[in-house]
Enzyme design. Structure first.
Site, short mmCIF file in Angstrom:
data_model
loop_
_atom_site.label_atom_id
_atom_site.label_comp_id
_atom_site.label_asym_id
_atom_site.label_seq_id
_atom_site.Cartn_x
_atom_site.Cartn_y
_atom_site.Cartn_z
N GLU A 54 0.84 -1.21 0.00
CA GLU A 54 0.00 0.00 0.00
C GLU A 54 0.87 1.26 0.00
O GLU A 54 0.91 2.00 0.99
CB GLU A 54 -0.89 0.00 1.25
CG GLU A 54 -1.77 -1.22 1.38
CD GLU A 54 -2.21 -1.47 2.82
OE1 GLU A 54 -1.83 -0.68 3.72
OE2 GLU A 54 -2.90 -2.46 3.05
N PRO A 55 1.59 1.52 -1.07
CA PRO A 55 2.46 2.71 -1.06
C PRO A 55 1.67 4.01 -1.23
O PRO A 55 0.81 4.11 -2.09
CB PRO A 55 3.37 2.48 -2.28
CG PRO A 55 2.58 1.56 -3.17
CD PRO A 55 1.65 0.76 -2.31
N GLY A 56 1.99 4.97 -0.38
CA GLY A 56 1.41 6.31 -0.52
C GLY A 56 2.50 7.26 -0.99
O GLY A 56 2.57 7.64 -2.16
N ARG A 116 4.36 19.15 7.57
CA ARG A 116 5.35 18.08 7.85
C ARG A 116 6.61 18.60 8.59
O ARG A 116 7.05 17.98 9.54
CB ARG A 116 5.75 17.35 6.56
CG ARG A 116 4.57 16.69 5.84
CD ARG A 116 5.00 15.72 4.76
NE ARG A 116 5.57 14.52 5.31
CZ ARG A 116 6.85 14.25 5.39
NH1 ARG A 116 7.74 15.11 4.91
NH2 ARG A 116 7.28 13.14 5.93
N TYR A 130 6.59 16.76 12.14
CA TYR A 130 7.50 15.60 12.21
C TYR A 130 8.97 16.01 12.18
O TYR A 130 9.84 15.15 12.02
CB TYR A 130 7.28 14.67 11.00
CG TYR A 130 5.86 14.29 10.72
CD1 TYR A 130 5.17 13.45 11.58
CD2 TYR A 130 5.22 14.74 9.56
CE1 TYR A 130 3.86 13.08 11.29
CE2 TYR A 130 3.91 14.38 9.29
CZ TYR A 130 3.24 13.55 10.16
OH TYR A 130 1.95 13.19 9.88
N CYS A 137 0.27 32.79 12.68
CA CYS A 137 0.55 33.25 14.05
C CYS A 137 0.89 32.07 14.94
O CYS A 137 0.18 31.75 15.91
CB CYS A 137 -0.64 34.00 14.60
SG CYS A 137 -0.69 35.64 13.93
N GLU A 138 1.92 31.39 14.59
CA GLU A 138 2.51 30.28 15.34
C GLU A 138 3.95 30.22 14.86
O GLU A 138 4.29 30.80 13.83
CB GLU A 138 1.85 28.94 14.96
CG GLU A 138 0.40 28.81 15.33
CD GLU A 138 0.17 28.23 16.70
OE1 GLU A 138 1.14 27.77 17.33
OE2 GLU A 138 -0.99 28.25 17.12
N TYR A 140 0.95 13.99 1.73
CA TYR A 140 0.63 14.57 3.03
C TYR A 140 0.95 16.06 3.07
O TYR A 140 1.36 16.59 4.11
CB TYR A 140 1.35 13.81 4.16
CG TYR A 140 1.18 12.30 4.07
CD1 TYR A 140 -0.03 11.71 4.38
CD2 TYR A 140 2.22 11.48 3.62
CE1 TYR A 140 -0.21 10.34 4.28
CE2 TYR A 140 2.05 10.10 3.51
CZ TYR A 140 0.84 9.55 3.84
OH TYR A 140 0.66 8.20 3.73
N1 LLP Z 1 -1.11 1.69 4.58
C1 LLP Z 1 -1.55 2.07 5.80
C2 LLP Z 1 -2.44 1.17 6.54
C3 LLP Z 1 -1.17 3.30 6.34
O1 LLP Z 1 -1.60 3.67 7.56
C4 LLP Z 1 -0.33 4.16 5.58
C5 LLP Z 1 0.10 5.45 6.10
C6 LLP Z 1 0.10 3.72 4.32
C7 LLP Z 1 -0.31 2.49 3.86
C8 LLP Z 1 0.97 4.56 3.43
O2 LLP Z 1 2.20 4.87 3.98
P1 LLP Z 1 3.29 5.62 3.07
O3 LLP Z 1 3.65 4.68 1.91
O4 LLP Z 1 2.66 6.86 2.56
O5 LLP Z 1 4.42 5.90 3.97
N2 LLP Z 1 1.60 12.00 7.40
C9 LLP Z 1 2.83 11.25 7.59
C10 LLP Z 1 2.71 9.83 7.15
C11 LLP Z 1 1.60 9.08 7.88
C12 LLP Z 1 1.29 7.80 7.22
C13 LLP Z 1 0.06 7.19 7.79
N3 LLP Z 1 -0.26 5.91 7.24
C14 LLP Z 1 3.96 11.99 6.87
O6 LLP Z 1 3.70 13.01 6.24
O7 LLP Z 1 5.12 11.58 6.96
#
Ligand code: LLP
Length: 404
Positions: A263-265, A302, A306, A332-333, A360
């Protein structure tokens, strides 16, 4: 024809559409998807785009056109995926902490579901018994990911059903004859070490004999992309090799035909995105020289949330003399994007480009300080198109009800 977007073109887009502006190069999404396809060629693997990273409907449609499936983290993401034209059997709903109502809707819609709590598993059994195949989102007790906030598989994580509760899982599965077809883990984001995925396989394969109907091993997302110039991302070729070596050689895999899902995001959409901002004000203090842009953590959170690093370039003055600047926003932060960062000389009005902002970025944006969310533009094969209008004043109180 080069499919990367030059700084000159970015400046032109900033002039054409205004700033702050998210620009997404769809050719980069294609490049990233093809990397996955070629590394995993000939294997039984499916990729589900974790759309929480960026849900613009055009991104979803484009990812679909590439042949990817889609992973959703809320029922509304499932509905967006359907709206983008994904058939139910290409949609996965990986839940966490949700109310059972959403699972009922997901089942009605016919999508794959990963359940992440014993309580929802029991409710699922009571409601549907063996009538609908389902996946289990498990917590493997593996520490992984770029920082603690984005680590999801460790012992203190809220995500998934802890694997140490196997007996309870099996009691429920047996009581209702639940048809478990998928074992899922997601250990975190920005995982460079492919060994983490191999560890995940070992945890899941230990469980496999208890689940005779399982057809899918879902290893989640979390592939790292390089945010800094000298950084390396996850080696996808190595990942493919190690994952399939681990599966082939595991005794519990014998005689079973298993699919592997990912599941790549970030991997698919991070590098496609650039946030373009304009420098409002320069301010020199005793400790640093601030360049304040017309953005803030309301548009890209981000770095503040983070401590994430984003490359920032002054694309209005590529050859200017290099000096240190602290890049901040107009919120204003304390919304510091970068502290004492070497940058080409900055003048008020210059355009600063925040790289790797596709994942994100817009998706975590807000209207804090009653500021507008940015517009979004896609570029495909050199052609640009507006895919989200900038907010307007009326958007700020669209849902408010004036009772006074
Ligand atoms: N699958 C599940 C169940 C997840 O919870 C996530 C991300 C992904 C896949 C995708 O992960 P990725 O390939 O994008 O790393 N907002 C944070 C990242 C939080 C990810 C949450 N879950 C950031 O900007 O670093």
């Amino acid at each position: 024809m080069s499919t990367s977007i030059s700084n000159q073109t970015l400046v032109h887009l900033a002039e054409k559409y205004g700033t702050p502006l998210y620009v997404y190069n769809f050719n980069t999404i294609e490049r990233q998807y093809k990397k996955l396809q070629s590394a995993f060629e000939g294997t039984n693997t499916r990729f589900f785009y974790a759309c929480k990273a960026l849900t613009n409907i055009n991104v979803l449609k484009y990812v679909k056109s590439l042949g990817a499936n889609i992973d959703c983290s809320s029922i509304n993401e499932v509905k967006l995926a359907l709206k983008a034209g994904f058939p139910a059997k290409r949609i996965l709903y990986t839940s966490n902490g949700i109310s059972f109502d959403e699972i009922e809707v997901a089942k009605e819609l016919g999508v794959y579901i990963n359940i992440d709590s014993l309580s929802n598993l029991r409710k699922f059994g009571e409601a549907f018994g063996d009538q609908y195949p389902v996946g289990l989102r498990l917590r493997p007790n593996i520490m992984a990911g770029g920082n603690l906030k984005i680590s999801t598989g460790h012992e203190n994580s809220k995500f998934g059903i802890p694997v140490d509760l196997l007996d309870d899982i099996l009691t429920i599965v047996k009581a209702y004859d639940i048809n478990v077809i998928d074992l899922h883990i997601h250990t975190g984001s920005e995982i460079k070490d492919v060994g983490v995925f191999v560890k995940g396989i070992e945890v899941l394969f230990d469980l496999l004999p208890h689940f005779p109907h399982v057809k899918v091993i879902d290893l989640g997302g979390g592939f790292k992309v390089p945010y800094k110039k000298d950084e390396q991302g996850t080696d996808i070729d190595l990942l493919a090799k190690e994952v399939f070596d681990a599966i082939k050689s595991h005794p519990n895999a014998l005689g079973r035909s298993l699919e592997v899902w990912f599941e790549p995001g970030k991997f698919l959409v991070s590098e496609c995105g650039t946030l373009l901002t304009k420098v409002n004000v320069l301010k020199k203090t005793k400790t640093t020289r601030f360049a304040a842009v017309n953005s803030g953590f309301n548009h890209l959170i981000r770095p503040m949330f983070y401590d994430a690093f984003h490359q920032i370039d002054n694309i209005s003055n590529e050859n200017g003399e290099v000096g240190n600047y602290s890049i901040v926003g107009n919120i204003c932060e304390t919304d510091t994007f970068a502290w004492e960062r070497p940058m080409n000389e900055i003048k008020e009005g210059d355009i600063l480009a925040f790289r790797n902002a596709g994942a994100y970025g817009f998706e975590m944006a807000s209207n804090f300080n009653s500021r507008y969310k940015p517009a979004e533009v896609m570029v495909l094969n050199g052609n640009d198109a507006l895919i989200r209008e900038r907010d307007q004043f009326a958007d700020l109180f669209r849902k408010q009800i004036e009772v006074l």
